[in-house]
Design an enzyme around this catalytic site. Structure first.
Site, mmCIF file in Angstrom:
data_model
loop_
_atom_site.group_PDB
_atom_site.id
_atom_site.type_symbol
_atom_site.label_atom_id
_atom_site.label_comp_id
_atom_site.label_asym_id
_atom_site.label_seq_id
_atom_site.Cartn_x
_atom_site.Cartn_y
_atom_site.Cartn_z
ATOM 1 N N CYS A 104 50.887 -31.149 -57.952
ATOM 2 C CA CYS A 104 50.082 -32.396 -58.014
ATOM 3 C C CYS A 104 50.313 -33.065 -59.494
ATOM 4 O O CYS A 104 50.280 -34.305 -59.760
ATOM 5 C CB CYS A 104 48.831 -32.450 -57.667
ATOM 6 S SG CYS A 104 47.850 -31.133 -58.449
ATOM 7 N N GLU A 156 38.585 -24.420 -59.282
ATOM 8 C CA GLU A 156 39.077 -25.478 -59.987
ATOM 9 C C GLU A 156 37.907 -26.475 -60.301
ATOM 10 O O GLU A 156 38.103 -27.533 -60.555
ATOM 11 C CB GLU A 156 40.163 -26.104 -59.342
ATOM 12 C CG GLU A 156 41.334 -25.486 -58.844
ATOM 13 C CD GLU A 156 42.553 -26.200 -58.182
ATOM 14 O OE1 GLU A 156 43.733 -26.029 -58.494
ATOM 15 O OE2 GLU A 156 42.251 -27.003 -57.250
ATOM 16 N N GLU A 206 42.259 -28.840 -65.466
ATOM 17 C CA GLU A 206 43.498 -29.338 -64.925
ATOM 18 C C GLU A 206 43.969 -30.529 -65.292
ATOM 19 O O GLU A 206 43.192 -31.362 -65.639
ATOM 20 C CB GLU A 206 43.164 -29.113 -63.067
ATOM 21 C CG GLU A 206 44.313 -29.590 -62.416
ATOM 22 C CD GLU A 206 44.014 -29.580 -60.939
ATOM 23 O OE1 GLU A 206 44.673 -30.239 -60.348
ATOM 24 O OE2 GLU A 206 43.051 -28.998 -60.483
ATOM 25 N N HIS A 230 43.615 -32.958 -46.046
ATOM 26 C CA HIS A 230 44.071 -34.163 -47.121
ATOM 27 C C HIS A 230 44.829 -35.249 -46.214
ATOM 28 O O HIS A 230 45.509 -35.883 -47.033
ATOM 29 C CB HIS A 230 45.160 -33.454 -47.986
ATOM 30 C CG HIS A 230 44.488 -32.453 -48.831
ATOM 31 N ND1 HIS A 230 44.006 -31.283 -48.495
ATOM 32 C CD2 HIS A 230 44.209 -32.688 -50.301
ATOM 33 C CE1 HIS A 230 43.518 -30.580 -49.501
ATOM 34 N NE2 HIS A 230 43.476 -31.524 -50.762
#
Length: 646
Positions: free
Chosen positions: A406, A307, A323, A143
């Protein structure tokens, strides 16, 4: 690309069908969204900073500045991004309110971040120092580029809300972006990030600074995607959107947040480079994802393990991942397509997602959040520990913080900048896309000043009254979106003349006088919504909607009923509005007990039908779970004839 006049908006393309209007042009003066913006600014931002400090994620930058890493570093590999999203939230909120307290906090936070930046511009607390993994050594999961992207977006927000600010954030971001371009340019590492985000951030930085190399690098990242540059993982390269080039893909797929962020960046690149084929590819992906892979709430992502989007029509309500960050990404993508094309359907999805996903995540007090947004809760929730971060998908009630947090920061930056998603302009006039009480101002290219005032209690009511506050002998156009949910029954009234209008947009072009009014009336009678029969998981069920709001049946509203799964809705009696709440008629059922749950006799397998409950109150889905543990469902099974009560 040349630099543009700063506009206080998250997305400022140099071309497109519509132009955004920033925080300086639109004012939200009350109602649903003003309340949520106020809570965000006065409660949520403080709450986020508290947890960022408490968990040591901000402290990581202090450790880096002192040379004390990696010992003592806390948080996941992407925790730096939460500080950047928090900075972006502060920047938008300062632009909206001018709060001096937040200004002081932003400057102090920027000072701590800047102190950790390496001489060549690299900035990350997880990689690159003695005792840590080398820079760019884990492009699949590290990331690093994702974090840089959020840093750039924070700097863009600051530059657009406070041009010329001397806090140094824009300089920090430019140095980081230059490092990315030097490292990953045509002669550098032929790689990309496992989590898209850097693409759209680089384009917005290019739009802000006029620096062409940032746009070039963004385009390079988009074109590298889909050629197997990332290592395969257990979920397959589709998880990273790396199994097909963006131009060849036909639907949003894989990790839902990544998919939306990548598509948003691809639209940005396509618009700036006049790349019609790339833009058309993303349009097609959006269209297919919305028609086949999106929940009635606007939520996206039906698979917990990765996800991710499921296959077409695989939308189980009780296993909905949906999400919150995917909802934010969906808004980002739809807004960019709206600016590019002007199609009101994009604004329809934005409205649905804002009301039923983004606003569902935070609690009423703005201090706890849903990470995922199920459409069916079978068991009573458990209050999360207020003193410990929750596992992201394990929270059955809103949690104050997450190990992967997040969503709170994503909600905060979206609400702080929400004013910029209300209206747009073109060479001929104004377009209103989201309905809030307040004012909209704009100056046309020929210098004419336009100003309108909107009065409405939307979404509680369906009347939107728009008053013209300027005189002009020359005609200009005022366009109002008629939501797709409105169907039949919407009308527009101008000069005392009323006519029906259908979903899409209604446009009035005339020479307006101060005091002229346009009144849009939308039918806000509560209604049943039926699913496509290809969605196996909700066949035989209905949802209830009221205006743009999806409603839910929550057990706290049904005394004596432990689980809402005991109820069946009677669709022969339409939902009604009773004392401000939508109600439905339900029948209570009692399942039969068997030694084996599969029978050859349909009558024997059917539950016993019991009492009739005439007025069962529903709650807006965004408000569920604010009154303690409960069971809940959005899709309600339809009552059928069954055995008489025994």
């Amino acid at each position: 690309m040349s630099g543009t006049v700063p506009m206080a908006a998250p997305v400022v393309p140099v071309r497109g069908r519509l132009r955004p209007l920033g925080l300086d042009a639109v004012r939200i003066a009350g109602g649903f969204w003003a309340e949520r913006q106020s809570i965000n600014g006065t409660a949520t931002l403080d709450h986020i900073e508290h947890w960022l400090e408490r968990e040591g994620w901000i402290g990581n930058f202090d450790l880096a500045a002192r040379g004390d890493l990696p010992q003592g570093r806390r948080g996941r590999e992407f925790s730096d991004s939460e500080i950047y999203k928090y900075l972006e939230s502060l920047a938008w909120e300062i632009g909206r309110t001018g709060d001096p307290r937040l200004e002081s906090r932003l400057r102090e936070m920027v000072r701590r971040v800047a102190a950790a930046q390496e001489p060549d511009g690299y900035l990350n607390t997880m990689f690159g120092r003695p005792g840590q993994a080398p820079r760019w050594s884990d492009l699949e999961w590290g990331h690093e580029l994702y974090c840089v992207g959020h840093l750039l977006q924070a700097a863009v927000a600051r530059a657009r809300t406070r041009p010329g600010a001397d806090d140094g954030l824009l300089e920090v971001a430019r140095r980081a972006a230059d490092n990315v371009c030097d490292t990953f340019g045509p002669d550098g590492i032929d790689g990309l990030c496992g989590h898209p985000e850097i693409e759209t951030a680089l384009v917005e930085l290019a739009r802000t600074t006029g620096e062409d190399r940032y746009l070039t690098q963004a385009a390079l990242f988009v074109d590298r995607r889909g050629h197997g540059r990332l290592s395969d993982v257990e979920f397959g390269r589709e998880y990273f959107q790396d199994e097909l080039p963006v131009r060849q893909a036909t639907v949003l797929r894989g990790h839902a947040v990544r998919a939306n962020y990548l598509a948003a960046g691809a639209v940005d690149v396509a618009v700036e480079l006049k790349d019609a084929s790339l833009l058309e590819a993303v349009r097609n992906q959006w269209r297919n994802a919305v028609t086949r892979r999106t929940y009635v709430t606007g939520g996206q992502g039906s698979r917990h393990q990765d996800e991710a989007f499921g296959a077409d029509w695989v939308l189980p309500p009780d296993r909905a991942y949906s999400e919150t960050c995917a909802g934010v990404g969906s808004v980002m993508l739809a807004w960019r397509l709206l600016l590019a094309d002007g199609d009101p359907r994009y604004a329809d999805l934005i409205e649905r997602t804002l009301f039923n996903v983004v606003s569902t995540s935070p609690s009423a007090d703005g201090r706890s959040f849903f990470y995922t947004n199920t459409l069916h809760r079978r068991e009573l929730g458990i209050h999360p520990d207020a003193e410990r971060p929750s596992l992201r998908a394990a929270a059955s009630l809103r949690a104050p913080w997450f190990e992967v947090s997040c969503c709170p920061t994503n909600v905060a930056r979206t609400l702080a900048s929400l004013t910029a998603y209300v209206a747009t302009a073109d060479d001929d006039g104004l377009q209103l896309h989201q309905y809030v009480p307040g004012t909209v101002e704009h100056r046309l290219a020929d210098g004419r000043h336009l100003c309108v005032t909107v009065a409405t209690d939307y979404p509680r009511g369906g009347t939107i009254r728009v008053r013209i506050d300027t005189d002009d002998e020359r005609p200009w156009s005022l366009s109002l979106r008629v939501p797709g949910w409105a169907g039949r029954g919407a009308t527009v009234t101008v000069d005392g003349h009323t006519r029906p209008v259908g979903p899409g947009a209604v446009t009035e072009h005339r020479a307006w006088r101060r005091g002229d009014e346009v009144v849009l009336s939308l039918p806000t009678v509560p209604r049943f919504t039926y699913p496509d029969p290809r969605i196996d998981a909700v066949r035989g069920c209905v949802a209830v909607e009221h205006g743009p709001l999806v409603l839910a049946l929550e057990s706290v509203d049904v005394p004596g009923v432990d689980s809402v799964d005991e109820l069946r809705v009677d669709v022969s009696r339409p939902p009604r509005l009773v004392d401000g709440r939508v109600t439905v008629c339900c029948r209570r059922v009692r399942p039969r007990e068997h030694e084996w749950p599969y029978l050859a006799d349909a009558v024997e397998s059917a539950p016993v039908v019991g009492e009739v409950l005439d007025e069962v109150a529903l709650v807006p889905y965004h408000a569920w779970a604010n009154r303690g543990p409960s069971t809940m469902r959005v899709w309600l099974p339809v009552a059928t004839d069954g055995p008489a009560p025994t």
